[in-house]
Design a protein around this motif. Sequence first.
Motif, PDB file in Angstrom:
ATOM      1  N   GLU A 197      -5.104   2.666  14.482  1.00  0.00           N
ATOM      2  CA  GLU A 197      -3.997   3.434  15.049  1.00  0.00           C
ATOM      3  C   GLU A 197      -2.995   2.500  15.733  1.00  0.00           C
ATOM      4  OE1 GLU A 197      -3.529   6.718  14.922  1.00  0.00           O
ATOM      5  OE2 GLU A 197      -5.441   7.527  14.241  1.00  0.00           O
ATOM      6  N   GLN A 198      -3.513   1.521  16.460  1.00  0.00           N
ATOM      7  CA  GLN A 198      -2.645   0.565  17.158  1.00  0.00           C
ATOM      8  C   GLN A 198      -1.841  -0.285  16.177  1.00  0.00           C
ATOM      9  OE1 GLN A 198      -5.547  -1.498  19.517  1.00  0.00           O
ATOM     10  NE2 GLN A 198      -5.695   0.129  21.049  1.00  0.00           N
ATOM     11  N   ALA A 199      -2.394  -0.497  14.984  1.00  0.00           N
ATOM     12  CA  ALA A 199      -1.723  -1.313  13.974  1.00  0.00           C
ATOM     13  C   ALA A 199      -0.676  -0.542  13.187  1.00  0.00           C
ATOM     14  CB  ALA A 199      -2.749  -1.911  13.013  1.00  0.00           C
ATOM     15  N   GLY A 200      -0.590   0.768  13.417  1.00  0.00           N
ATOM     16  CA  GLY A 200       0.441   1.550  12.744  1.00  0.00           C
ATOM     17  C   GLY A 200      -0.053   2.538  11.719  1.00  0.00           C
ATOM     18  N   GLY A 201      -1.371   2.628  11.560  1.00  0.00           N
ATOM     19  CA  GLY A 201      -1.927   3.562  10.602  1.00  0.00           C
ATOM     20  C   GLY A 201      -2.455   4.820  11.267  1.00  0.00           C
ATOM     21  N   THR A 202      -3.046   5.680  10.456  1.00  0.00           N
ATOM     22  CA  THR A 202      -3.730   6.878  10.930  1.00  0.00           C
ATOM     23  C   THR A 202      -5.174   6.770  10.485  1.00  0.00           C
ATOM     24  OG1 THR A 202      -1.714   8.187  10.684  1.00  0.00           O
ATOM     25  CG2 THR A 202      -3.791   9.398  10.821  1.00  0.00           C
ATOM     26  N   GLU A 230       0.651  -1.221   6.895  1.00  0.00           N
ATOM     27  CA  GLU A 230       1.582  -0.666   5.908  1.00  0.00           C
ATOM     28  C   GLU A 230       1.752   0.836   6.086  1.00  0.00           C
ATOM     29  OE1 GLU A 230       3.276  -2.513   3.904  1.00  0.00           O
ATOM     30  OE2 GLU A 230       2.283  -4.377   4.465  1.00  0.00           O
ATOM     31  N   GLY A 231       1.181   1.379   7.174  1.00  0.00           N
ATOM     32  CA  GLY A 231       1.364   2.795   7.456  1.00  0.00           C
ATOM     33  C   GLY A 231       0.430   3.731   6.721  1.00  0.00           C
ATOM     34  N   ALA A 232      -0.695   3.214   6.213  1.00  0.00           N
ATOM     35  CA  ALA A 232      -1.628   4.041   5.453  1.00  0.00           C
ATOM     36  C   ALA A 232      -2.429   4.963   6.371  1.00  0.00           C
ATOM     37  CB  ALA A 232      -2.579   3.162   4.656  1.00  0.00           C
ATOM     38  N   ARG A 233      -2.980   6.004   5.768  1.00  0.00           N
ATOM     39  CA  ARG A 233      -3.914   6.902   6.431  1.00  0.00           C
ATOM     40  C   ARG A 233      -5.296   6.571   5.893  1.00  0.00           C
ATOM     41  NH1 ARG A 233      -1.380  12.363   4.579  1.00  0.00           N
ATOM     42  NH2 ARG A 233      -1.250  11.113   2.679  1.00  0.00           N
ATOM     43  N   ILE A 234      -6.239   6.291   6.783  1.00  0.00           N
ATOM     44  CA  ILE A 234      -7.474   5.631   6.365  1.00  0.00           C
ATOM     45  C   ILE A 234      -8.702   6.367   6.869  1.00  0.00           C
ATOM     46  CG2 ILE A 234      -8.742   3.452   6.382  1.00  0.00           C
ATOM     47  CD1 ILE A 234      -5.894   2.285   7.354  1.00  0.00           C
ATOM     48  N   VAL A 235      -9.651   6.607   5.973  1.00  0.00           N
ATOM     49  CA  VAL A 235     -10.988   7.056   6.357  1.00  0.00           C
ATOM     50  C   VAL A 235     -11.828   5.818   6.623  1.00  0.00           C
ATOM     51  CG1 VAL A 235     -13.100   8.232   5.644  1.00  0.00           C
ATOM     52  CG2 VAL A 235     -10.871   9.215   5.069  1.00  0.00           C
ATOM     53  N   SER A 275       0.809  -1.215   0.000  1.00  0.00           N
ATOM     54  CA  SER A 275       0.000   0.000   0.000  1.00  0.00           C
ATOM     55  C   SER A 275       0.840   1.261   0.000  1.00  0.00           C
ATOM     56  CB  SER A 275      -0.938   0.021   1.215  1.00  0.00           C
ATOM     57  OG  SER A 275      -0.206   0.059   2.413  1.00  0.00           O
ATOM     58  N   GLY A 276       2.012   1.208   0.556  1.00  0.00           N
ATOM     59  CA  GLY A 276       2.869   2.379   0.596  1.00  0.00           C
ATOM     60  C   GLY A 276       2.622   3.199   1.840  1.00  0.00           C
ATOM     61  N   PRO A 277       3.665   3.513   2.574  1.00  0.00           N
ATOM     62  CA  PRO A 277       3.511   4.337   3.773  1.00  0.00           C
ATOM     63  C   PRO A 277       2.876   5.676   3.440  1.00  0.00           C
ATOM     64  CG  PRO A 277       5.700   3.355   3.675  1.00  0.00           C
ATOM     65  CD  PRO A 277       5.056   3.107   2.357  1.00  0.00           C
TER      66      PRO A 277
END
Length: 267
Positions: A66-71, A44-49, A18-20
Amino acid sequence: MFIPVDKTEEHHVSTTTSGPGRSVIVTGAGSGIGRATALLFAREGARIVIADVDEAAARTVAKETEQAGGTAVTVIGDLRDQAVVDRVAATAAEEFGGIDVLVNNAGIMDSMSAAADTGDDEWERVIGINLTAPFRLTRAVLPHMLAAGKGAVVFTASEASLRGSAAGAAYTASKHGIAGLTKSLAVMYREKGIRSNAIAPGGTITSIQVAADQGAHGPTALAPYMGNVGSPARAEEQAAAIVFLASDAASNINGAILPVDNGWSAV
């Protein structure tokens, strides 16, 4: 057909999923395949709605993301409402600076009703959520992807988008519509850097409910075919296919309807 390639040029294809920092919208993200997809993108560091009609579920998944590393940000509402659709697209664009991936996953089942037994309310609800809402959200997202010159749209179609023996009239029609929309987008926008694909899940362990009257004509007619389902998938297996189709590793896959059904479509 083979096309000669200029061997003086080197071509590199990314194998990242997915790409950071990639900006992603996932609908129906409060449970099932949508939740699993959001969490996989998050790793994978994605920012997610996180878009869902269930506020409590969406908030929970946002925390897990958030706990998994995303926003994560949440948008709550019924996607049959154009105002909700607009808010989802605007939130991704404003919060994350653009929209890289749209996962049109939200959907409901019908009651397995045959056409003669399908009321207007059931038809309009299923078509509205399963087909019209994804179309409207895709339409809202496309200007952002076109401006960026890139983007990936992934739909959750269904085994019912491949055949007439996996669901009732309303659900089958809605998922065949998703297959057609997927392919239309692929043709219309392939020269604009935008890809459109879909997964076609078979039996999958989720919380989706089927309120079927087993004595009615629809469930009775479908029963002989349902023995081919095989072992059900986990939501995470469907999510893996979605994230792959959205990734650079699938950069030349466009207009595909990918069965993730343990071979059901091959029977």
